[in-house]
Design a protein around this motif. Structure first.
Motif, PDB file in Angstrom:
ATOM      1  N   GLY A  15      -2.301   8.254  -6.141  1.00 59.03           N
ATOM      2  CA  GLY A  15      -2.210   8.185  -7.597  1.00 59.03           C
ATOM      3  C   GLY A  15      -0.774   8.257  -8.080  1.00 59.03           C
ATOM      4  O   GLY A  15       0.141   8.628  -7.335  1.00 59.03           O
ATOM      5  N   LYS A  16      -0.579   7.912  -9.341  1.00 63.56           N
ATOM      6  CA  LYS A  16       0.769   7.860  -9.922  1.00 63.56           C
ATOM      7  C   LYS A  16       1.478   9.210  -9.802  1.00 63.56           C
ATOM      8  O   LYS A  16       2.630   9.282  -9.379  1.00 63.56           O
ATOM      9  N   THR A  17       0.777  10.290 -10.158  1.00 61.12           N
ATOM     10  CA  THR A  17       1.370  11.620 -10.091  1.00 61.12           C
ATOM     11  C   THR A  17       1.349  12.168  -8.673  1.00 61.12           C
ATOM     12  O   THR A  17       2.335  12.738  -8.184  1.00 61.12           O
ATOM     13  N   GLY A  18       0.220  11.976  -7.974  1.00 57.48           N
ATOM     14  CA  GLY A  18       0.080  12.495  -6.613  1.00 57.48           C
ATOM     15  C   GLY A  18       1.108  11.922  -5.650  1.00 57.48           C
ATOM     16  O   GLY A  18       1.651  12.646  -4.795  1.00 57.48           O
ATOM     17  N   PHE A  19       1.395  10.625  -5.788  1.00 61.56           N
ATOM     18  CA  PHE A  19       2.397   9.990  -4.925  1.00 61.56           C
ATOM     19  C   PHE A  19       3.761  10.639  -5.155  1.00 61.56           C
ATOM     20  O   PHE A  19       4.476  10.972  -4.200  1.00 61.56           O
ATOM     21  N   ARG A  20       4.102  10.851  -6.415  1.00 62.36           N
ATOM     22  CA  ARG A  20       5.399  11.448  -6.739  1.00 62.36           C
ATOM     23  C   ARG A  20       5.488  12.894  -6.237  1.00 62.36           C
ATOM     24  O   ARG A  20       6.538  13.328  -5.744  1.00 62.36           O
ATOM     25  N   GLN A  21       4.399  13.637  -6.362  1.00 65.87           N
ATOM     26  CA  GLN A  21       4.402  15.034  -5.898  1.00 65.87           C
ATOM     27  C   GLN A  21       4.555  15.106  -4.389  1.00 65.87           C
ATOM     28  O   GLN A  21       5.315  15.930  -3.861  1.00 65.87           O
ATOM     29  N   ALA A  22       3.822  14.242  -3.667  1.00 64.50           N
ATOM     30  CA  ALA A  22       3.918  14.228  -2.209  1.00 64.50           C
ATOM     31  C   ALA A  22       5.321  13.831  -1.762  1.00 64.50           C
ATOM     32  O   ALA A  22       5.861  14.373  -0.787  1.00 64.50           O
ATOM     33  N   LEU A  23       5.936  12.900  -2.486  1.00 63.55           N
ATOM     34  CA  LEU A  23       7.308  12.475  -2.177  1.00 63.55           C
ATOM     35  C   LEU A  23       8.283  13.638  -2.362  1.00 63.55           C
ATOM     36  O   LEU A  23       9.134  13.900  -1.505  1.00 63.55           O
ATOM     37  N   GLU A  24       8.138  14.363  -3.466  1.00 60.96           N
ATOM     38  CA  GLU A  24       9.013  15.510  -3.743  1.00 60.96           C
ATOM     39  C   GLU A  24       8.881  16.589  -2.666  1.00 60.96           C
ATOM     40  O   GLU A  24       9.847  17.273  -2.333  1.00 60.96           O
ATOM     41  N   ARG A  25       7.677  16.729  -2.130  1.00 61.40           N
ATOM     42  CA  ARG A  25       7.443  17.740  -1.089  1.00 61.40           C
ATOM     43  C   ARG A  25       7.838  17.247   0.308  1.00 61.40           C
ATOM     44  O   ARG A  25       7.671  17.977   1.289  1.00 61.40           O
ATOM     45  N   GLY A  26       8.311  16.025   0.401  1.00 60.60           N
ATOM     46  CA  GLY A  26       8.721  15.480   1.696  1.00 60.60           C
ATOM     47  C   GLY A  26       7.556  15.140   2.611  1.00 60.60           C
ATOM     48  O   GLY A  26       7.711  15.140   3.843  1.00 60.60           O
ATOM     49  N   GLN A  27       6.401  14.825   2.032  1.00 61.53           N
ATOM     50  CA  GLN A  27       5.189  14.614   2.832  1.00 61.53           C
ATOM     51  C   GLN A  27       4.897  13.142   3.142  1.00 61.53           C
ATOM     52  O   GLN A  27       3.932  12.849   3.842  1.00 61.53           O
ATOM     53  N   LEU A  28       5.691  12.226   2.599  1.00 62.22           N
ATOM     54  CA  LEU A  28       5.403  10.797   2.791  1.00 62.22           C
ATOM     55  C   LEU A  28       6.264  10.212   3.900  1.00 62.22           C
ATOM     56  O   LEU A  28       7.472  10.450   3.964  1.00 62.22           O
ATOM     57  N   SER A  29       5.642   9.414   4.754  1.00 60.93           N
ATOM     58  CA  SER A  29       6.372   8.723   5.815  1.00 60.93           C
ATOM     59  C   SER A  29       6.948   7.421   5.266  1.00 60.93           C
ATOM     60  O   SER A  29       6.197   6.539   4.824  1.00 60.93           O
ATOM     61  N   MET A  30       8.280   7.293   5.299  1.00 63.52           N
ATOM     62  CA  MET A  30       8.906   6.053   4.822  1.00 63.52           C
ATOM     63  C   MET A  30       8.628   4.890   5.774  1.00 63.52           C
ATOM     64  O   MET A  30       8.626   3.734   5.357  1.00 63.52           O
ATOM     65  N   ASN A  31       8.354   5.206   7.035  1.00 61.05           N
ATOM     66  CA  ASN A  31       7.955   4.147   7.963  1.00 61.05           C
ATOM     67  C   ASN A  31       6.623   3.551   7.527  1.00 61.05           C
ATOM     68  O   ASN A  31       6.413   2.325   7.589  1.00 61.05           O
ATOM     69  N   GLN A  32       5.715   4.402   7.058  1.00 60.84           N
ATOM     70  CA  GLN A  32       4.421   3.914   6.575  1.00 60.84           C
ATOM     71  C   GLN A  32       4.570   3.148   5.256  1.00 60.84           C
ATOM     72  O   GLN A  32       3.860   2.168   5.020  1.00 60.84           O
ATOM     73  N   VAL A  33       5.484   3.576   4.403  1.00 62.16           N
ATOM     74  CA  VAL A  33       5.784   2.812   3.180  1.00 62.16           C
ATOM     75  C   VAL A  33       6.256   1.411   3.559  1.00 62.16           C
ATOM     76  O   VAL A  33       5.821   0.408   2.988  1.00 62.16           O
TER      77      VAL A  33
END
Length: 310
Positions: free
Chosen positions: A91-109
């Motif tokens: 989601g719009k907010t959830g994606f941003r929150q996960a990014l701020e917490r360092g939880q998203l893989s940029m390789n997967q992006v």
């Protein structure tokens, strides 16, 4: 028209979201209200949208989506940092929150963005003329670097930089919307050096945050255009008018025309959102087709065009 003062790309976002959105966008294009579309390849009516673009010769780019619906890349659909337990994007907010917490893989992006470009090419028969981010995810920290690399590798020349003149002095935006847009603008400003480094281009001026939904009116669009005319060609894509010392300003206006979605029809896997089912989309469609807006374009020597014409 005499030599234009402004070349304006009017982009209908969310093409492919549902059949009624598609029909509204086509009607708007045929009426001269938009000049360009952005396709959501993971949306329920994406194939129909791509076929309509071919049939009506509508210039089309990719609305890269990392926040709504289901990933396109098969390896990310079962388990990835980009999805929740139900298999949907955060989601719009959830994606941003996960990014701020360092939880998203940029390789997967990276994998997902490239998969969406591949699917776009399968649906349309060509690479996107431009590529932007659904809900402005493409200008977020870290994501923008991956996004720029993908565009550079695939030679997609244009993107969107959502920095809108007049945003901070706009009186009709509610405080929570103003806060979100201000953050979008800050992220977009921070993206400029990244996009420049990769040789990516964008129009001189961006419009659309202050004129969404019920906020769209001919006077509000006139206000937005006045900022374009005052800005002058300071961006990366200005070109001098032939036989004239007056440079042409390039601009993009982001719009969301359509007919309201049926409750169970459309979306990217989770059904249509409230904005899609509201009257806001049809309101935008009506304003964009208003003869007084066309008269304003003519009066101010604004020429509608597509990204490929810049």
């Amino acid at each position: 028209m005499p030599q234009p003062r402004v070349k304006l790309v009017v982009t209908g976002d969310d093409f492919g979201y549902c059949p009624r959105r598609n029909q509204g966008i086509v009607d708007c294009f045929q009426a001269g209200g938009i000049s360009n579309v952005s396709l959501l390849v993971n949306a329920s009516a994406a194939k129909e949208a791509a076929d309509l673009a071919k049939r009506h010769n509508i210039p089309i780019g990719l609305h890269a989506n990392l926040s709504e619906g289901v990933p396109v890349c098969p390896s990310l659909q079962q388990a990835s940092t980009l999805i929740n337990q139900r298999g949907f994007f955060l989601g719009k907010t959830g994606f941003r929150q996960a990014l701020e917490r360092g939880q998203l893989s940029m390789n997967q992006v990276d994998l997902e963005l490239r998969a969406q470009v591949r699917l776009f090419r399968e649906l349309t028969g060509h690479l996107p003329h431009h590529m932007d981010g659904h809900q402005h995810v493409h200008v977020l920290p870290e994501v923008r670097e991956v996004f720029a690399q993908v565009l550079s590798d695939l030679r997609i020349p244009y993107t969107r930089v959502p920095v809108e003149p007049g945003l901070q002095s706009c009186p009709w935006l509610p405080a929570h919307i103003q806060r979100f847009y201000t953050q979008v603008e800050k992220d977009a400003l921070d993206s400029i050096s990244v996009f420049r480094r990769y040789g990516i281009r964008w129009p001189n001026v961006y419009l659309g945050l202050t004129t969404m939904g019920q906020n769209m009116s001919v006077p509000n669009l006139q206000r937005a255009l006045s900022h374009v005319l005052a800005a002058g060609p300071s961006g990366t894509t200005s070109s001098s008018a032939s036989g004239s010392n007056q440079p042409v300003v390039t601009a993009e206006l982001m719009v969301h025309p359509g007919y309201p979605s049926h409750p169970q029809e459309g979306g990217c896997g989770e059904g249509p959102d409230d904005f899609s089912q509201s009257a806001d989309r049809q309101h935008e469609l009506s304003v964009l087709r208003d003869p007084s807006l066309q008269a304003l374009y003519s009066q101010e020597r604004v020429q509608l065009c597509a990204f490929k014409d810049l």
